[in-house]
Write an enzyme that holds these catalytic residues in place. Sequence first.
Site, PDB file in Angstrom:
ATOM      1  N   GLN A 215       1.127  -1.307  -0.080  1.00 16.15           N
ATOM      2  CA  GLN A 215      -0.168  -0.235  -0.184  1.00 16.15           C
ATOM      3  C   GLN A 215       0.578   1.665  -0.325  1.00 16.15           C
ATOM      4  O   GLN A 215       0.331   2.273  -0.382  1.00 16.15           O
ATOM      5  CB  GLN A 215      -0.969  -0.085   1.149  1.00 16.15           C
TER       6      GLN A 215
ATOM      7  N   ARG B 271       3.800  -0.384  12.675  1.00  6.15           N
ATOM      8  CA  ARG B 271       3.087  -1.255  12.364  1.00  6.15           C
ATOM      9  C   ARG B 271       3.666  -1.327  11.401  1.00  6.15           C
ATOM     10  O   ARG B 271       2.878  -0.157  10.587  1.00  6.15           O
ATOM     11  CB  ARG B 271       1.779  -1.707  12.794  1.00  6.15           C
TER      12      ARG B 271
ATOM     13  N   HIS C  29       0.936  -9.487   4.707  1.00  5.72           N
ATOM     14  CA  HIS C  29      -0.076  -8.438   4.724  1.00  5.72           C
ATOM     15  C   HIS C  29      -0.678  -8.276   2.830  1.00  5.72           C
ATOM     16  O   HIS C  29      -0.457  -7.023   2.251  1.00  5.72           O
ATOM     17  CB  HIS C  29       0.445  -6.551   4.846  1.00  5.72           C
TER      18      HIS C  29
ATOM     19  N   ASN D 121      -1.849 -10.784   8.248  1.00  9.80           N
ATOM     20  CA  ASN D 121      -2.535  -9.778   8.280  1.00  9.80           C
ATOM     21  C   ASN D 121      -4.183  -9.787   7.571  1.00  9.80           C
ATOM     22  O   ASN D 121      -4.171 -10.752   6.751  1.00  9.80           O
ATOM     23  CB  ASN D 121      -2.747  -8.321   7.757  1.00  9.80           C
ATOM     24  N   GLU D 122      -4.873 -10.714   8.611  1.00  8.59           N
ATOM     25  CA  GLU D 122      -6.641 -10.557   8.030  1.00  8.59           C
ATOM     26  C   GLU D 122      -6.871 -12.026   7.315  1.00  8.59           C
ATOM     27  O   GLU D 122      -7.340 -11.555   6.707  1.00  8.59           O
ATOM     28  CB  GLU D 122      -7.151  -9.351   7.905  1.00  8.59           C
TER      29      GLU D 122
ATOM     30  N   ASN E 225      -8.060  -6.139  14.529  1.00  8.49           N
ATOM     31  CA  ASN E 225      -8.151  -5.320  13.546  1.00  8.49           C
ATOM     32  C   ASN E 225      -9.522  -4.852  13.687  1.00  8.49           C
ATOM     33  O   ASN E 225     -10.931  -6.074  13.548  1.00  8.49           O
ATOM     34  CB  ASN E 225      -8.072  -5.052  11.732  1.00  8.49           C
TER      35      ASN E 225
ATOM     36  N   TYR F 203     -12.994  -1.850  12.741  1.00 12.99           N
ATOM     37  CA  TYR F 203     -13.663  -0.250  12.244  1.00 12.99           C
ATOM     38  C   TYR F 203     -14.495  -0.149  12.324  1.00 12.99           C
ATOM     39  O   TYR F 203     -15.585   1.342  12.806  1.00 12.99           O
ATOM     40  CB  TYR F 203     -13.672  -0.933  10.332  1.00 12.99           C
TER      41      TYR F 203
ATOM     42  N   GLU G  25      -5.200  -2.312  14.110  1.00 12.08           N
ATOM     43  CA  GLU G  25      -5.484  -1.477  12.965  1.00 12.08           C
ATOM     44  C   GLU G  25      -7.197  -0.850  13.539  1.00 12.08           C
ATOM     45  O   GLU G  25      -8.184  -1.856  13.740  1.00 12.08           O
ATOM     46  CB  GLU G  25      -6.267  -2.489  11.600  1.00 12.08           C
TER      47      GLU G  25
ATOM     48  N   TRP H 171      -5.070   3.237  12.068  1.00 13.14           N
ATOM     49  CA  TRP H 171      -4.976   2.683  10.558  1.00 13.14           C
ATOM     50  C   TRP H 171      -5.103   4.716   9.814  1.00 13.14           C
ATOM     51  O   TRP H 171      -6.241   4.164   9.415  1.00 13.14           O
ATOM     52  CB  TRP H 171      -5.832   1.496  10.097  1.00 13.14           C
TER      53      TRP H 171
ATOM     54  N   GLU I 257      -5.484   2.010  -1.543  1.00 16.15           N
ATOM     55  CA  GLU I 257      -6.469   1.249  -0.178  1.00 16.15           C
ATOM     56  C   GLU I 257      -7.011  -0.149  -1.343  1.00 16.15           C
ATOM     57  O   GLU I 257      -8.308   0.487  -1.524  1.00 16.15           O
ATOM     58  CB  GLU I 257      -7.529   1.957  -0.617  1.00 16.15           C
ATOM     59  N   TRP I 258      -6.280  -0.805  -1.842  1.00 13.66           N
ATOM     60  CA  TRP I 258      -6.720  -2.149  -2.538  1.00 13.66           C
ATOM     61  C   TRP I 258      -7.605  -1.653  -3.703  1.00 13.66           C
ATOM     62  O   TRP I 258      -7.007  -0.979  -4.635  1.00 13.66           O
ATOM     63  CB  TRP I 258      -7.223  -3.120  -1.456  1.00 13.66           C
TER      64      TRP I 258
HETATM   65  C1  BGC Z   1      -6.340  -3.870   5.924  1.00 12.31           C
HETATM   66  C2  BGC Z   1      -5.848  -2.497   5.020  1.00 12.31           C
HETATM   67  C3  BGC Z   1      -6.889  -2.335   4.975  1.00 12.31           C
HETATM   68  C4  BGC Z   1      -7.336  -1.268   5.642  1.00 12.31           C
HETATM   69  C5  BGC Z   1      -9.020   0.013   5.278  1.00 12.31           C
HETATM   70  C6  BGC Z   1      -8.244  -3.527   6.906  1.00 12.31           C
HETATM   71  O1  BGC Z   1      -9.044  -4.309   6.371  1.00 12.31           O
HETATM   72  O2  BGC Z   1      -5.686  -4.663   6.272  1.00 12.31           O
HETATM   73  O3  BGC Z   1      -4.975  -3.508   4.494  1.00 12.31           O
HETATM   74  O4  BGC Z   1      -6.347  -0.948   4.234  1.00 12.31           O
HETATM   75  O5  BGC Z   1      -8.584  -2.505   6.548  1.00 12.31           O
HETATM   76  O6  BGC Z   1     -10.080  -0.589   4.621  1.00 12.31           O
END
Ligand code: BGC
Length: 482
Positions: free
Chosen positions: A24, A81, A127, A173-174, A313, A315, A379, A429, A436-437
């Site tokens: 990223q 991180r 990741h 990661n995830e 992680n 959100y 995150e 994060w 952003e993928w």
């Molecule tokens: C990921 C990050 C991503 C972030 C926001 C997480 O799922 O580990 O790489 O940028 O979420 O979408």
Amino acid sequence: MTSTEVANKLPKDFIWGFATASFQIEGSANVDGRGKSIWDDFSKQPGKTMDGRDGDVATDSYRLWKEDIALLAQYGVKSYRFSLSWSRIIPLGGRNDPVNPRGIAFYSNFINALLEHGIIPFVTLYHWDLPQALHDKYGGWLNKDEIVQDYIRYAKVCFQAFGDRVKHWLTMNEPWCISILGYGRGVFAPGRSSDRGRSPEGNSSTEPWIVGHSVILSHAYAVKLYREEFKAAQGGQVGITLNGDWAMPYNDSPQNVEAAQHALDVAIGWFADPIYLGHYPGYMKQMLRERLPEFTPEELKVVKGSSDFYGMNTYTTNLCRDGGDDEFQGLVEYTFIRPDGTQLGTQAHCAWLQDYPQGFRHLLNYIWKRYKLPIYVTENGFAVKDEHSKPIEEALQDDDRVNYFKGITASLKAAVLEDGVDVRAYFPWSFLDNFEWADGYVTRFGVTYVDYETQQRYPKESAKFLVKWFGDNIDADDRKSQ
Ligand code: BGC
């Protein structure tokens, strides 16, 4: 502190810092012997990223790493991180493939510079940027027997090269995102899916569960290796980091209360239950039957207890209603609209994220009670709606992100000081806006604004808020002595 005083700050060894991931931010895709990862070509295929852009430059952090570290130091973080790029270290990825000394040198210098600034390196081994060569050779994560061995060798090279200085390791990661987004929904590399409009190959009903199984085993055998061959001399900790958002029943109907648990079983329990409790969740077995791979008794011994801490992680929070046919959500429907028609919280730029800080506190309590290990929040963050189309001065005034972090930090403090949850670290994060993928550069999660034309970095209000908050809310600043 006397026994009559009640603690009102986080403990002095609480770790905080910002997080990123190699693909990223690094760019410099063809530099210094790096091999391709599965994201290189995938992100260049038409329609795979929102703005058609790829990771070739990103935030140019492979070249600008000294500036990045200077900014981290200016922020006063205790830790950073970041993730290592497997294909920079072993360009072809495999256990008999050559190690790239320039890849090792880059990360070694990077780690040294962090330490010189008193910043603790918190390192993710994987990741999402699988070496393309392993995907081409045997299907990558789909091939358990091959990938476990190649991953262990990669981990060993990293422990050997950096473990004298790195004491905090994250294996993966995830895994939910690796499995579901890469092999189920097909929106992340390698983009496999049953949807033939999206991918010529793939089977969304079987592959994600196979991939998840390989990821768990690769993680577990790498931890076994660390514990047997490195831990005594290096003294570090190693664990996995899982994504997972709080699941709240849509209303108090028994079906929806049960649905919320099913959502947690698939989002979190799929990985956390085997790793911390030694078995897949009963609900997953019931839902998938023979499609859920089984561990041999010997594998299970390695898997159970294979993480020194709980890496979290998270959100958002989803309101959960029983029903629908989405196995990836545990046959549960997610919504942000409450029964009375109101929204759960402020909407982010991405559809899946609203601000609901109370959920963070619930989730911390749930994880602590269920898995009983110290929690590292690796995150957590927010993408302000339409930030990418605002003039810089306006984007820097990121009020929605500041509010998000205000709520989250209050929940964090309450969970630690009032509920007694053992949280040891918190990494917002992200350090920088970045690739952003599938969203390309449209969705911005950074606390630092990146002007992609000039690669200039500008701290947003949220960075200032967090720096001040952790300065005020950790018992004493012993950063320099770590
Ligand atoms: C990921 C990050 C991503 C972030 C926001 C997480 O799922 O580990 O790489 O940028 O979420 O979408």
